[in-house]
Design a protein around this motif. Sequence first.
Motif, PDB file in Angstrom:
ATOM      1  N   ALA A   1       0.832  -1.204   0.000  1.00  0.00           N
ATOM      2  CA  ALA A   1       0.000   0.000   0.000  1.00  0.00           C
ATOM      3  C   ALA A   1       0.867   1.253   0.000  1.00  0.00           C
ATOM      4  O   ALA A   1       0.557   2.229  -0.686  1.00  0.00           O
ATOM      5  CB  ALA A   1      -0.934  -0.007   1.206  1.00  0.00           C
ATOM      6  N   ALA A   2       1.954   1.229   0.757  1.00  0.00           N
ATOM      7  CA  ALA A   2       2.857   2.380   0.804  1.00  0.00           C
ATOM      8  C   ALA A   2       3.468   2.645  -0.573  1.00  0.00           C
ATOM      9  O   ALA A   2       3.524   3.797  -1.021  1.00  0.00           O
ATOM     10  CB  ALA A   2       3.958   2.150   1.840  1.00  0.00           C
TER      11      ALA A   2
ATOM     12  N   GLY B   1       1.173   7.073  -6.676  1.00  0.00           N
ATOM     13  CA  GLY B   1       0.085   7.995  -6.984  1.00  0.00           C
ATOM     14  C   GLY B   1       0.423   9.425  -6.596  1.00  0.00           C
ATOM     15  O   GLY B   1       0.162  10.369  -7.349  1.00  0.00           O
ATOM     16  N   ILE B   2       1.027   9.595  -5.434  1.00  0.00           N
ATOM     17  CA  ILE B   2       1.422  10.924  -4.975  1.00  0.00           C
ATOM     18  C   ILE B   2       2.464  11.524  -5.918  1.00  0.00           C
ATOM     19  O   ILE B   2       2.367  12.683  -6.316  1.00  0.00           O
ATOM     20  CB  ILE B   2       1.943  10.859  -3.524  1.00  0.00           C
ATOM     21  CG1 ILE B   2       0.792  10.536  -2.565  1.00  0.00           C
ATOM     22  CG2 ILE B   2       2.634  12.166  -3.130  1.00  0.00           C
ATOM     23  CD1 ILE B   2       1.235  10.165  -1.155  1.00  0.00           C
ATOM     24  N   GLY B   3       3.457  10.735  -6.292  1.00  0.00           N
ATOM     25  CA  GLY B   3       4.501  11.220  -7.198  1.00  0.00           C
ATOM     26  C   GLY B   3       3.948  11.628  -8.552  1.00  0.00           C
ATOM     27  O   GLY B   3       4.336  12.659  -9.109  1.00  0.00           O
TER      28      GLY B   3
ATOM     29  N   PHE C   1      -6.280  -2.575   1.343  1.00  0.00           N
ATOM     30  CA  PHE C   1      -5.554  -2.335   0.099  1.00  0.00           C
ATOM     31  C   PHE C   1      -6.443  -1.872  -1.050  1.00  0.00           C
ATOM     32  O   PHE C   1      -6.058  -0.952  -1.779  1.00  0.00           O
ATOM     33  CB  PHE C   1      -4.743  -3.575  -0.302  1.00  0.00           C
ATOM     34  CG  PHE C   1      -3.839  -3.311  -1.461  1.00  0.00           C
ATOM     35  CD1 PHE C   1      -2.623  -2.679  -1.284  1.00  0.00           C
ATOM     36  CD2 PHE C   1      -4.209  -3.666  -2.753  1.00  0.00           C
ATOM     37  CE1 PHE C   1      -1.788  -2.410  -2.354  1.00  0.00           C
ATOM     38  CE2 PHE C   1      -3.389  -3.399  -3.829  1.00  0.00           C
ATOM     39  CZ  PHE C   1      -2.173  -2.773  -3.625  1.00  0.00           C
ATOM     40  N   PRO C   2      -7.617  -2.446  -1.266  1.00  0.00           N
ATOM     41  CA  PRO C   2      -8.444  -1.974  -2.399  1.00  0.00           C
ATOM     42  C   PRO C   2      -8.773  -0.480  -2.298  1.00  0.00           C
ATOM     43  O   PRO C   2      -8.781   0.224  -3.307  1.00  0.00           O
ATOM     44  CB  PRO C   2      -9.706  -2.829  -2.309  1.00  0.00           C
ATOM     45  CG  PRO C   2      -9.248  -4.077  -1.632  1.00  0.00           C
ATOM     46  CD  PRO C   2      -8.215  -3.629  -0.634  1.00  0.00           C
ATOM     47  N   ARG C   3      -9.025   0.008  -1.107  1.00  0.00           N
ATOM     48  CA  ARG C   3      -9.325   1.435  -0.931  1.00  0.00           C
ATOM     49  C   ARG C   3      -8.096   2.295  -1.245  1.00  0.00           C
ATOM     50  O   ARG C   3      -8.194   3.305  -1.944  1.00  0.00           O
ATOM     51  CB  ARG C   3      -9.808   1.684   0.484  1.00  0.00           C
ATOM     52  CG  ARG C   3     -10.182   3.122   0.719  1.00  0.00           C
ATOM     53  CD  ARG C   3     -10.815   3.307   2.064  1.00  0.00           C
ATOM     54  NE  ARG C   3     -11.145   4.714   2.210  1.00  0.00           N
ATOM     55  CZ  ARG C   3     -11.267   5.312   3.354  1.00  0.00           C
ATOM     56  NH1 ARG C   3     -11.094   4.641   4.461  1.00  0.00           N
ATOM     57  NH2 ARG C   3     -11.568   6.581   3.425  1.00  0.00           N
TER      58      ARG C   3
ATOM     59  N   ILE D   1      -7.521   5.089  -4.258  1.00  0.00           N
ATOM     60  CA  ILE D   1      -7.027   6.450  -4.054  1.00  0.00           C
ATOM     61  C   ILE D   1      -5.820   6.702  -4.943  1.00  0.00           C
ATOM     62  O   ILE D   1      -5.699   7.763  -5.569  1.00  0.00           O
ATOM     63  CB  ILE D   1      -6.699   6.690  -2.565  1.00  0.00           C
ATOM     64  CG1 ILE D   1      -7.985   6.687  -1.736  1.00  0.00           C
ATOM     65  CG2 ILE D   1      -5.935   8.000  -2.373  1.00  0.00           C
ATOM     66  CD1 ILE D   1      -7.761   6.617  -0.234  1.00  0.00           C
ATOM     67  N   ALA D   2      -4.931   5.720  -5.013  1.00  0.00           N
ATOM     68  CA  ALA D   2      -3.744   5.857  -5.868  1.00  0.00           C
ATOM     69  C   ALA D   2      -4.144   6.003  -7.339  1.00  0.00           C
ATOM     70  O   ALA D   2      -3.571   6.822  -8.061  1.00  0.00           O
ATOM     71  CB  ALA D   2      -2.807   4.668  -5.682  1.00  0.00           C
TER      72      ALA D   2
END
Length: 110
Positions: A14-15, A21-23, A82-84, A88-89
């Motif tokens: 997940a991390a 996604g953040i990057g 993880f699915p959530r 989000i990602a």
Amino acid sequence: MMASTQRVPSGVAAAAVLAAGIGTFVLGLNTTLAEASERFAQALNWYPPAGPLSGKTTLAVLIWLIAWAVLHRLWKDRELPFPRIFGIALILIGLGLLLMFPPFFELFAE
């Protein structure tokens, strides 16, 4: 002889996924902000032959690595939904790609 398997908590994956996604979102945001603000574009011009692209990508990679390191440290031993987090990602990746799409970021051109 039977080999034992050890389950790795979902926090590790997940991390990594959320950091990606953040990057991606940060790269898209940098692209749009550089188009919207000449001052921001000049601030990202860290290597003149490449122009603002050098700062856009370097900053996005740094934030991706920091996000991954922080999230990994916080979540490495945790079982997470993880699915959530994956959803989000995917939203962050989609927004990042939209922000990097020329017809979109050119709407904000100075």
